[in-house]
Motif scaffolding. Sequence first.
Motif, short mmCIF file in Angstrom:
data_model
loop_
_atom_site.label_atom_id
_atom_site.label_comp_id
_atom_site.label_asym_id
_atom_site.label_seq_id
_atom_site.Cartn_x
_atom_site.Cartn_y
_atom_site.Cartn_z
N PHE A 84 50.01 61.15 25.32
CA PHE A 84 50.92 61.11 24.19
C PHE A 84 50.29 60.30 22.79
N ASP A 85 49.33 59.60 23.17
CA ASP A 85 48.70 59.26 21.87
C ASP A 85 47.83 60.08 21.41
N GLY A 86 47.55 61.33 21.85
CA GLY A 86 46.48 62.33 21.44
C GLY A 86 45.43 62.30 21.70
N LYS A 87 44.83 61.58 22.88
CA LYS A 87 43.64 61.24 23.19
C LYS A 87 43.15 62.08 24.44
N GLY A 88 44.24 62.88 25.03
CA GLY A 88 43.92 63.57 26.11
C GLY A 88 43.99 63.08 27.29
N PRO A 89 44.13 63.71 28.49
CA PRO A 89 44.20 62.99 30.11
C PRO A 89 43.00 62.19 30.17
N LEU A 90 43.07 61.20 31.04
CA LEU A 90 41.90 60.37 31.79
C LEU A 90 41.22 60.98 32.66
#
Length: 310
Positions: A292-298
């Motif tokens: 939800f920060d726009g960085k994609g899933p880890l």
Amino acid sequence: MQPEVVEALASRFRLHRLDQVADKEALLSEVGPHVRGLAVGAQTPVDAKIFDRLPRLEIVSNFGVGYDTIDAKEAGRRGIIVTNTPDVLTDEVADLALGLLLSTVRQIPQADRYLRAGKWPTKPYPLTSTLRERKVGILGLGRIGHAIARRLQGFDVAIHYHGRSRQSDVAYAYHATLLDLARAVDVLMVVAPGGAGTEGMVNAEVLAALGPDGIVINVARGTVIDEPALIDALRSGTIHSAGLDVFAKEPQVPQELIDVERAVLLPHVGSASVHTRRAMGRLVVDNLVSWFDGKGPLTPVAETPWSRRA
């Protein structure tokens, strides 16, 4: 979910607790159309029916490395990301697997009960089996399988494995079929993922191939083993013993297994240390925050791969 996970989610998101309401259908009807993220426990079923109730769902963050209770293929078809918690529990589960193996081979729980029952002054505890000169087969040479193999090297046992394909970077003996593996070894370490593709694959034929000195250890999913066939093999002496941390219908364990003296049974505690469960919980939260920060899933699962967008 652990309190720390709930607190972290509540501090960042508007959190709805489906696990704490009596009328789950009412809550789903009320908030379902607005839910974009889902945090679930390792045994929580998530399928097309749930996806239908959550039309805006973007990500499912699973607490656990196994995610066979989630229909990840359907999630991928709908563009929903599924994440799990690999790596952070690898060493803990591998440690437990070796402890379970030693407990089963040397009958550590049984010897403990023998002493506590006051039987030692009467006569020594009977001689047990050993790891010496044994060949150990690993079903599923993934992260946890590799960690188990590294630990087994310290016991000077021969290591074999079976998986979907041969791994070119390992020197362990590879077997193209599970039956071939069972014929070659006398300890079978089950570390394969659950799901329809592996259900009941450790069957009566595989158990018979292990032979009367055979030992089965399972730290994966209970469904990978044909449980009635295992019970029959233990009762008949087709195999020597079994060490199980997982079962087909947890937390119910068949009384027939409980009654087998040569079985060591644990209540699915492979990753159940304070340290590891905290790390797993953080990864559940971190996957959602990163998304939800726009960085994609880890840590997306294979069925829902992620390519970072520009």
